[in-house]
Design an enzyme around this catalytic site. Structure first.
Site, PDB file in Angstrom:
ATOM      1  N   HIS B  92       0.843  -1.190   0.000  1.00 25.72           N
ATOM      2  CA  HIS B  92       0.000   0.000   0.000  1.00 25.72           C
ATOM      3  C   HIS B  92       0.882   1.244   0.000  1.00 25.72           C
ATOM      4  O   HIS B  92       0.711   2.150  -0.822  1.00 25.72           O
ATOM      5  CB  HIS B  92      -0.926  -0.011   1.214  1.00 25.72           C
ATOM      6  CG  HIS B  92      -1.550   1.317   1.512  1.00 25.72           C
ATOM      7  ND1 HIS B  92      -2.513   1.885   0.698  1.00 25.72           N
ATOM      8  CD2 HIS B  92      -1.354   2.201   2.524  1.00 25.72           C
ATOM      9  CE1 HIS B  92      -2.874   3.060   1.202  1.00 25.72           C
ATOM     10  NE2 HIS B  92      -2.191   3.277   2.294  1.00 25.72           N
ATOM     11  N   ASP B 121       8.296  21.737 -26.073  1.00 22.74           N
ATOM     12  CA  ASP B 121       8.489  20.395 -25.510  1.00 22.74           C
ATOM     13  C   ASP B 121       9.583  20.530 -24.458  1.00 22.74           C
ATOM     14  O   ASP B 121      10.005  21.633 -24.150  1.00 22.74           O
ATOM     15  CB  ASP B 121       8.894  19.374 -26.598  1.00 22.74           C
ATOM     16  CG  ASP B 121       8.442  17.947 -26.228  1.00 22.74           C
ATOM     17  OD1 ASP B 121       8.601  17.551 -25.038  1.00 22.74           O
ATOM     18  OD2 ASP B 121       7.917  17.249 -27.098  1.00 22.74           O
ATOM     19  N   TRP B 157       7.651  -0.493   3.572  1.00 22.63           N
ATOM     20  CA  TRP B 157       8.072   0.296   2.422  1.00 22.63           C
ATOM     21  C   TRP B 157       9.453   0.891   2.630  1.00 22.63           C
ATOM     22  O   TRP B 157      10.113   1.311   1.694  1.00 22.63           O
ATOM     23  CB  TRP B 157       7.057   1.417   2.116  1.00 22.63           C
ATOM     24  CG  TRP B 157       7.230   2.676   2.906  1.00 22.63           C
ATOM     25  CD1 TRP B 157       6.727   2.941   4.158  1.00 22.63           C
ATOM     26  CD2 TRP B 157       7.943   3.852   2.514  1.00 22.63           C
ATOM     27  NE1 TRP B 157       7.091   4.204   4.554  1.00 22.63           N
ATOM     28  CE2 TRP B 157       7.834   4.791   3.580  1.00 22.63           C
ATOM     29  CE3 TRP B 157       8.673   4.215   1.369  1.00 22.63           C
ATOM     30  CZ2 TRP B 157       8.414   6.062   3.522  1.00 22.63           C
ATOM     31  CZ3 TRP B 157       9.253   5.485   1.314  1.00 22.63           C
ATOM     32  CH2 TRP B 157       9.121   6.387   2.384  1.00 22.63           C
ATOM     33  N   SER B 191      14.238   6.162 -13.371  1.00 22.87           N
ATOM     34  CA  SER B 191      13.210   6.927 -14.067  1.00 22.87           C
ATOM     35  C   SER B 191      13.063   8.319 -13.481  1.00 22.87           C
ATOM     36  O   SER B 191      13.050   9.327 -14.201  1.00 22.87           O
ATOM     37  CB  SER B 191      11.872   6.179 -13.977  1.00 22.87           C
ATOM     38  OG  SER B 191      10.807   7.033 -14.320  1.00 22.87           O
ATOM     39  N   SER B 192      12.964   8.398 -12.162  1.00 18.35           N
ATOM     40  CA  SER B 192      12.748   9.698 -11.524  1.00 18.35           C
ATOM     41  C   SER B 192      13.913  10.643 -11.757  1.00 18.35           C
ATOM     42  O   SER B 192      13.712  11.820 -12.070  1.00 18.35           O
ATOM     43  CB  SER B 192      12.556   9.516 -10.017  1.00 18.35           C
ATOM     44  OG  SER B 192      11.359   8.846  -9.746  1.00 18.35           O
ATOM     45  N   HIS B 275      13.418  11.513   3.835  1.00 19.39           N
ATOM     46  CA  HIS B 275      12.796  12.760   4.222  1.00 19.39           C
ATOM     47  C   HIS B 275      12.608  13.715   3.039  1.00 19.39           C
ATOM     48  O   HIS B 275      11.492  14.203   2.822  1.00 19.39           O
ATOM     49  CB  HIS B 275      13.430  13.453   5.422  1.00 19.39           C
ATOM     50  CG  HIS B 275      12.468  14.472   5.860  1.00 19.39           C
ATOM     51  ND1 HIS B 275      11.369  14.170   6.622  1.00 19.39           N
ATOM     52  CD2 HIS B 275      12.323  15.744   5.462  1.00 19.39           C
ATOM     53  CE1 HIS B 275      10.608  15.242   6.715  1.00 19.39           C
ATOM     54  NE2 HIS B 275      11.159  16.211   6.031  1.00 19.39           N
ATOM     55  N   GLU B 277      12.124  12.863   0.233  1.00 23.23           N
ATOM     56  CA  GLU B 277      11.052  12.227  -0.548  1.00 23.23           C
ATOM     57  C   GLU B 277       9.684  12.775  -0.162  1.00 23.23           C
ATOM     58  O   GLU B 277       8.841  13.002  -1.023  1.00 23.23           O
ATOM     59  CB  GLU B 277      11.093  10.706  -0.351  1.00 23.23           C
ATOM     60  CG  GLU B 277       9.875   9.937  -0.837  1.00 23.23           C
ATOM     61  CD  GLU B 277       9.694   9.975  -2.345  1.00 23.23           C
ATOM     62  OE1 GLU B 277      10.620  10.464  -3.035  1.00 23.23           O
ATOM     63  OE2 GLU B 277       8.633   9.544  -2.816  1.00 23.23           O
ATOM     64  N   TYR B 279       9.014  15.691   0.891  1.00 21.88           N
ATOM     65  CA  TYR B 279       8.871  17.015   0.284  1.00 21.88           C
ATOM     66  C   TYR B 279       8.684  16.907  -1.221  1.00 21.88           C
ATOM     67  O   TYR B 279       7.973  17.708  -1.828  1.00 21.88           O
ATOM     68  CB  TYR B 279      10.047  17.917   0.661  1.00 21.88           C
ATOM     69  CG  TYR B 279      10.012  18.210   2.126  1.00 21.88           C
ATOM     70  CD1 TYR B 279      10.956  17.693   2.996  1.00 21.88           C
ATOM     71  CD2 TYR B 279       8.945  18.924   2.664  1.00 21.88           C
ATOM     72  CE1 TYR B 279      10.865  17.901   4.351  1.00 21.88           C
ATOM     73  CE2 TYR B 279       8.842  19.142   4.016  1.00 21.88           C
ATOM     74  CZ  TYR B 279       9.799  18.623   4.863  1.00 21.88           C
ATOM     75  OH  TYR B 279       9.697  18.815   6.203  1.00 21.88           O
ATOM     76  N   SER B 290      -1.050  26.783  -5.507  1.00 22.64           N
ATOM     77  CA  SER B 290      -0.641  28.168  -5.737  1.00 22.64           C
ATOM     78  C   SER B 290      -1.111  28.689  -7.080  1.00 22.64           C
ATOM     79  O   SER B 290      -1.043  29.886  -7.326  1.00 22.64           O
ATOM     80  CB  SER B 290       0.883  28.290  -5.647  1.00 22.64           C
ATOM     81  OG  SER B 290       1.333  27.814  -4.412  1.00 22.64           O
ATOM     82  N   HIS B 324      14.847  12.643  12.285  1.00 26.32           N
ATOM     83  CA  HIS B 324      13.665  12.719  13.127  1.00 26.32           C
ATOM     84  C   HIS B 324      12.792  11.476  12.954  1.00 26.32           C
ATOM     85  O   HIS B 324      11.844  11.278  13.683  1.00 26.32           O
ATOM     86  CB  HIS B 324      12.856  14.008  12.916  1.00 26.32           C
ATOM     87  CG  HIS B 324      12.203  14.131  11.572  1.00 26.32           C
ATOM     88  ND1 HIS B 324      12.119  15.336  10.908  1.00 26.32           N
ATOM     89  CD2 HIS B 324      11.555  13.243  10.786  1.00 26.32           C
ATOM     90  CE1 HIS B 324      11.469  15.168   9.767  1.00 26.32           C
ATOM     91  NE2 HIS B 324      11.121  13.908   9.666  1.00 26.32           N
ATOM     92  N   HIS B 325      13.139  10.637  11.977  1.00 30.46           N
ATOM     93  CA  HIS B 325      12.480   9.341  11.854  1.00 30.46           C
ATOM     94  C   HIS B 325      13.147   8.322  12.763  1.00 30.46           C
ATOM     95  O   HIS B 325      12.742   7.174  12.797  1.00 30.46           O
ATOM     96  CB  HIS B 325      12.553   8.846  10.407  1.00 30.46           C
ATOM     97  CG  HIS B 325      11.909   9.767   9.429  1.00 30.46           C
ATOM     98  ND1 HIS B 325      10.585   9.653   9.058  1.00 30.46           N
ATOM     99  CD2 HIS B 325      12.385  10.848   8.756  1.00 30.46           C
ATOM    100  CE1 HIS B 325      10.291  10.608   8.192  1.00 30.46           C
ATOM    101  NE2 HIS B 325      11.365  11.353   7.991  1.00 30.46           N
ATOM    102  N   THR B 350       7.060  26.491   5.839  1.00 31.15           N
ATOM    103  CA  THR B 350       5.774  25.894   5.486  1.00 31.15           C
ATOM    104  C   THR B 350       4.647  26.779   5.991  1.00 31.15           C
ATOM    105  O   THR B 350       3.675  27.071   5.282  1.00 31.15           O
ATOM    106  CB  THR B 350       5.644  24.503   6.123  1.00 31.15           C
ATOM    107  OG1 THR B 350       6.874  23.801   5.943  1.00 31.15           O
ATOM    108  CG2 THR B 350       4.534  23.725   5.473  1.00 31.15           C
ATOM    109  N   LYS B 353       4.167  29.799   3.889  1.00 35.97           N
ATOM    110  CA  LYS B 353       3.379  29.548   2.677  1.00 35.97           C
ATOM    111  C   LYS B 353       1.887  29.587   2.984  1.00 35.97           C
ATOM    112  O   LYS B 353       1.094  30.158   2.228  1.00 35.97           O
ATOM    113  CB  LYS B 353       3.723  28.188   2.093  1.00 35.97           C
ATOM    114  CG  LYS B 353       5.016  28.172   1.349  1.00 35.97           C
ATOM    115  CD  LYS B 353       5.183  26.834   0.659  1.00 35.97           C
ATOM    116  CE  LYS B 353       5.972  27.052  -0.596  1.00 35.97           C
ATOM    117  NZ  LYS B 353       5.814  26.030  -1.563  1.00 35.97           N
ATOM    118  N   ARG B 472       1.810   0.468  15.083  1.00 31.93           N
ATOM    119  CA  ARG B 472       1.653   0.291  13.642  1.00 31.93           C
ATOM    120  C   ARG B 472       1.972  -1.131  13.236  1.00 31.93           C
ATOM    121  O   ARG B 472       2.593  -1.891  13.983  1.00 31.93           O
ATOM    122  CB  ARG B 472       2.652   1.196  12.899  1.00 31.93           C
ATOM    123  CG  ARG B 472       2.429   2.668  13.019  1.00 31.93           C
ATOM    124  CD  ARG B 472       3.587   3.412  12.397  1.00 31.93           C
ATOM    125  NE  ARG B 472       3.620   3.246  10.944  1.00 31.93           N
ATOM    126  CZ  ARG B 472       4.447   3.900  10.148  1.00 31.93           C
ATOM    127  NH1 ARG B 472       5.330   4.737  10.668  1.00 31.93           N
ATOM    128  NH2 ARG B 472       4.428   3.704   8.854  1.00 31.93           N
TER     129      ARG B 472
END
Lengths: 127, 648, 281
Positions: B92, B121, B157, B191-192, B275, B277, B279, B290, B324-325, B350, B353, B472
């Protein structure tokens, strides 16, 4: 250095093509000398921290010469330099942070010997 | 020698007296049908390919979530086995992050960004196609497990070592579920990164005249920042996965504690990627919001420079908070304190914004269309997620919250309430541009409310479940823990959310076939993509725009005469230069990606010689790709504004 | 993308078709190199972390490392960097024959570097250092191996670029001939490496005498034959090629390649100091 150096420093890509050739060859010789200096430094009878500092300086000089001259950043648009430095500084910062964290005494796992010592200490205190 | 310099090397147009090239390099020219999709280099088609794939996997990930929620609806449930449950929560998350949200963002980057900067393009069109086919290869590898004995990946994951080692994760000899996970993520990483490099060069180098960086639409800025985050964070997970793969396949000891390996290193390397990721997942949605808020507030974006600068700051600081993880892993006081402070700091840009978005709404003439509803939902729900995030940033509090459902609540608020709401808003917003049809307001708003209510009913109780100690990733819980009611409510909410998603999808499909057709610029918007016909022609702009101000299209609409004169002049100039230059289609991006897929599948099965064969196909594909050259042809617009796609 | 390529003199330092003046391919490569910094940064960090957390069975690198060999390899890579920089320079002047020679030189030195790595790995394996024998083995081979893979990819790219300089201007289909050229080149390269590394091992064990050389020659007669035949073929291809479709317009491709090659050289500068030299303190 050779007599053409001041001209080289001022010119860049407008320089006659020959001097570019000479600049590159001279740079390679400088890098070779710096490499030799690095190897010599290791064997010098100096304190360890000083040798490491010296090696880091030599490494940095070689690195900067490589990107500034061989990789042409001196004559290219500033943005190329900025782009590369973003990656370099981030990589350096991450590496430094990791090394600091893994060297922190607090982060070293307790061995079973330490654990039993702590347990004994606490039992004694409680008693 | 210059006089005979030809297309293949110099990148000029193909000559009128066409060179006799090998049949191998005849460029496909189909504009409709399956070949046109397989060989496309058109950023708009590639965007649609990403979008369709992402939406498909979004449903797959949603289905996996429903299975989780059914299992947890009541205590001591036996709906699915523990093994299947592990596969569910692993897949998931992996599916939603890598196969749904990221490619959906990529769909918008691809389709919208070139239009917003006034380009025809991206910088490297064939590379763009390649990035998509490689994404598909990665998606296939991740999901092969469902169809083979190994089963799907089941180690979470984030694949913590040493659980992912052979000793702990292989349940029988030849169990390759974890190898599939590793290889799938590596391929997706390729790819990314390739896609992001392309976007960076495009945004920096292919802006229309007058489009300075500070006139870029915010969505394009966020595309740029996301691309930087991707190219700088993926290397960390690439290395982590390489090390894990070496451990599993070549007996190295990176994470083997008995040999001196440090499993905690996996956590560091993973979260150095992980982390940034998150963002990567949120910045595109922030970009979309925006664009939507100003359009439906009938006002320019409030504090544009600050919003851009905050985006950059979030991206940069995002590299400094990864541990922080890991607050509960015993890093030591200094490290814990440092990361705690950095995490609190990152809340500032943040928050800035959010204030600017509110400033945009303030005093505006608000039009509560469906995209606006999702956008407002984003602002509010993302704030909720931010608040629980701040609570996590205090390491002592996190000591209780870590690995509990409080975390699950937090990240679903930012990921669904944030990313997904933003992306769903974007689909509604740009649907008329892409498909030329407008979604019905009633059904759109109905889907919004079902999603909004279902989402909150599902995830709000999880805050309390977490604070009450529910861990969890556990398939069953006992009935006397005090968690029963909240879990049941959450599951009911999940089904409401599911119904909302079904309605949303049904509405989209119906609108595609039967929706009200719209003319140009149905929302009276501010950015350049809206100046195009709906849907846009393959070459995008008949005449490349000249940009005079931020909100370039708004300027065009309020200075019509000036723009019309400019337009006529530039049209003449472009026609005299030979017309509109278009990139040629190609088979080789697909060819090369297939080689990569074949190589990866053999590698995962530890058939290394065959894997080299796959790599050889990949290399051959790249070789032919280079050999065929950039190609290209010209399009001339005749007086009636139809394009005569005349190839030279 | 939208403008006609100019038929007047190419400015190699400013591309007027882009918003910044930086050619697209150059910008792409610099962005990729920024990414590669993070890649090597995390890999080098892994190595250093494990060097600072040694296990009791950790081998002593000072006993394994041959600083002479590594120093030689470093100089070899440095010279190859010089040669590719000169090749870029030559390509910007349209001097195709110079470009060919300089690219060939870069390839030879690059392959020599790889051979030194292979030779070094052979010695280490002989001493019992493997991926699984210790943490040092794990991190050393992975780090230097990854760098070596980057070099190998670079050598492959250089070879393709070298072959590209032979593309005939006469427009006949060339792709199969180019693949043939590549196969011959690869055969020569592999044969030479095998022969030289084998000879080097023999010399290392038994000393540098005529007898040892003769024996090594005999032992590797097949690879030597392939290399000689291949070299003859390459020489023939080089001499019989007529007008080619390669010139200043291709300089940007050589420049991108050069950037990549220089980058792996400067990564080696870091690896040489941090992985090798620091162990000698």
């Amino acid at each position: 250095m050779s007599a053409s150096s001041p001209a080289l420093a001022a010119s860049g890509h407008d320089a006659p093509q020959e001097s570019k050739f000479h600049l590159l060859v001279q740079m390679a010789m400088v890098l070779a000398i710096l490499t030799g200096m690095e190897v010599v430094t290791v064997y010098l009878p100096l304190p360890k921290w000083l040798i490491i500092a010296g090696l880091m300086v030599l490494l940095t000089v070689k690195f900067v010469l490589g990107i500034w001259l061989f990789m042409h950043l001196k004559w290219d648009k500033l943005f190329c330099t900025i782009l590369f430095l973003i990656g370099l500084i981030l990589a350096g910062g991450t590496a430094a942070a990791l090394l600091v964290m893994f060297n922190d005494h607090d982060s070293v796992p307790l061995t079973s010997k330490d654990l039993s010592a702590v347990t004994i200490e606490r039992t004694v205190q409680a008693a | 020698m210059e006089a005979t310099a030809h297309a293949a090397s110099a990148g000029t147009e193909a000559h009128a007296a066409a060179p006799k090239r090998s049949w191998l390099f005849t460029r496909p020219t189909a504009k409709t049908g399956i070949v046109s999709w397989l060989t496309t280099v058109d950023h708009k088609k590639i965007g649609m390919l990403y979008g369709i794939s992402a939406l498909f996997f979004f449903l797959v990930g949603g289905f996996e979530a429903l299975l989780i929620r059914i299992q947890l609806a009541v205590p001591n449930n036996t709906f699915i086995s523990h093994q299947t449950y592990n596969e569910m929560f692993t897949m998931h998350a992996t599916t939603m992050i890598f196969l749904a949200v990221m490619p959906l963002s990529a769909a918008f980057f691809n389709y919208i960004m070139p239009l917003q900067i006034g380009a025809r393009d991206v910088a490297f069109p064939r590379l763009n196609g390649f990035a998509f086919w490689v994404f598909l290869a990665g998606a296939i590898i991740l999901n092969i497990g469902w169809f083979v004995k190994s089963g799907a990946p089941d180690a979470g994951w984030f694949g913590y070592a040493p659980l992912t080692s052979k000793a702990y994760s292989d349940q029988f000899a030849g169990d390759m579920s974890t190898d599939l996970w590793i290889m799938g993520l590596q391929i997706l990483g390729v790819s990314s990164v390739i896609g992001s490099l392309n976007f960076i060069v495009t945004i920096i180098n292919m802006r229309a005249p007058g489009m300075t960086m500070m006139r870029l639409p915010v969505f394009t800025w966020m595309t740029l920042f996301t691309a930087f985050l991707i190219i700088l964070s993926f290397p960390a997970i690439t290395i982590a996965l390489v090390e894990l793969m070496m451990d599993r396949s070549f007996s190295s000891n990176f994470f083997e504690a008995a040999a001196g390996g440090l499993p905690i290193l996996w956590q560091h390397l993973f979260w150095i990627f992980g982390h940034p990721e998150v963002y990567i997942l949120i910045l595109p949605a922030m970009g979309i919001i925006s664009e939507i808020l100003p359009t439906f507030s009938r006002k320019p974006l409030f504090g544009y420079p600050i919003i851009v600068f905050s985006g950059a700051t979030i991206g940069f600081l995002g590299f400094g908070v990864w541990s922080h993880h890991m607050f509960t892993t015993g890093m030591g006081t200094m490290a814990t304190a440092a990361f705690s402070l950095m995490t609190m700091a990152i809340a500032v840009p943040t928050g800035v914004k959010i204030f600017n978005w509110i400033g945009t709404l303030w005093g505006g003439h608000l039009q509560m269309r469906t995209p606006m509803m999702f956008a407002l939902g984003f602002v509010w729900m993302f704030m909720f997620g931010g608040f629980s995030g701040i609570m996590h940033s205090a390491a002592p509090a996190d000591a209780q919250q870590q690995d509990s459902y409080f975390v699950v609540a937090h990240f679903h608020y930012v990921l669904i309430g944030g990313s997904v709401f933003g992306l769903l808003a974007g689909i509604h917003y740009w649907f008329p541009l892409i498909f030329g049809r407008k979604v019905s307001e009633f059904w759109g708003k109905l889907s919004f409310w079902l999603i909004f209510i279902g989402f909150n009913v599902t995830f709000f109780p999880m805050h309390f479940l977490g604070l009450n100690g529910m861990p969890r990733r556990t398939a069953v819980y006992d009935g006397n823990m005090g968690w029963n009611d909240a879990n049941l409510v959450s599951t009911i909410g999940a089904f409401i959310l599911a119904i909302g998603i079904v309605v949303y999808f049904a509405v989209m499909i119906r609108t595609y076939f039967k929706g009200e057709k719209v003319k140009i610029d149905p929302w009276d918007a501010r950015t350049l993509e809206w100046s195009l016909p709906t849907p846009p022609p393959e070459h995008n702009y008949d005449v490349l725009p000249t940009v005079h101000a931020r909100d370039a299209y708004w300027y065009e609409k309020t200075h019509r005469e000036e723009i019309a004169k400019e337009h006529a002049e530039h049209a003449k100039a472009e026609a005299s230069h030979g017309g509109i230059h278009m990139p040629s289609q190609s088979w080789f991006p697909l060819f090369a990606a297939i080689g990569l897929l074949i190589g990866a599948i053999f590698f995962v099965n530890h058939m290394f010689e065959w894997a080299i064969g796959g790599a050889a196909i990949f290399v051959l594909g790249v070789y032919f790709w280079a050999a065929e050259g950039p190609g290209g042809y010209h399009v001339h617009l005749d007086g009636d504004d139809h394009h005569d796609g005349e190839k030279h | 993308m939208s403008t006609h390529a100019a038929t007047d003199a190419i400015d190699h330092h400013h591309d007027h078709t882009t918003s910044t003046g930086i050619p697209n391919k150059k910008l792409f490569m610099w962005a990729f190199l920024a990414s590669d910094c993070m890649f090597f940064g995390t890999l080098i960090s892994t190595h250093l972390i494990y060097r600072l957390h040694q296990t009791p069975n950790s081998p002593d690198p000072k006993k394994l490392f041959s600083i002479d060999l590594t120093l030689f390899a470093t100089f070899v890579l440095l010279v190859s960097s010089l040669l590719v920089a000169l090749a870029v320079n030559a390509s910007q002047k349209g001097a195709t024959k110079s470009v060919r020679r300089l690219l060939l030189g870069t390839i030879v030195f690059g392959l020599t570097f790889l051979s030194c790595q292979v030779f070094e790995y052979g010695n280490f394996l002989h001493e019992g250092l493997t991926l699984s024998s210790s943490m040092f083995g794990t991190t050393f081979y992975t780090l230097t191996g990854t760098h070596g893979c980057h070099v190998a990819i670079g050598v492959f790219w250089l070879t393709l670029m070298y072959i590209r300089t032979f593309k005939p201007a006469d427009e006949r289909p060339w792709v199969l001939r180019s693949l043939g050229h590549l196969v011959v080149f690869a055969a020569v390269a592999v044969s030479c490496i095998i022969t030289l590394v084998s000879a080097a091992h023999a010399i290392e064990e038994h000393g540098f005498t005529a007898a040892v050389l003769a024996h090594a020659g005999q032992h590797n007669i097949v690879t030597i034959a392939i290399a000689l035949v291949g070299l003859g073929l390459l020489n023939w291809i080089g001499r019989t090629s007529k007008a080619v479709d390669f010139g200043e317009a291709n300089a940007i491709d050589i420049e991108s390649l050069g950037l990549y090659w220089h980058f792996i050289d400067i990564v080696w500068i870091v690896i040489f100091t941090v992985v090798y030299l620091l162990e000698f303190l």
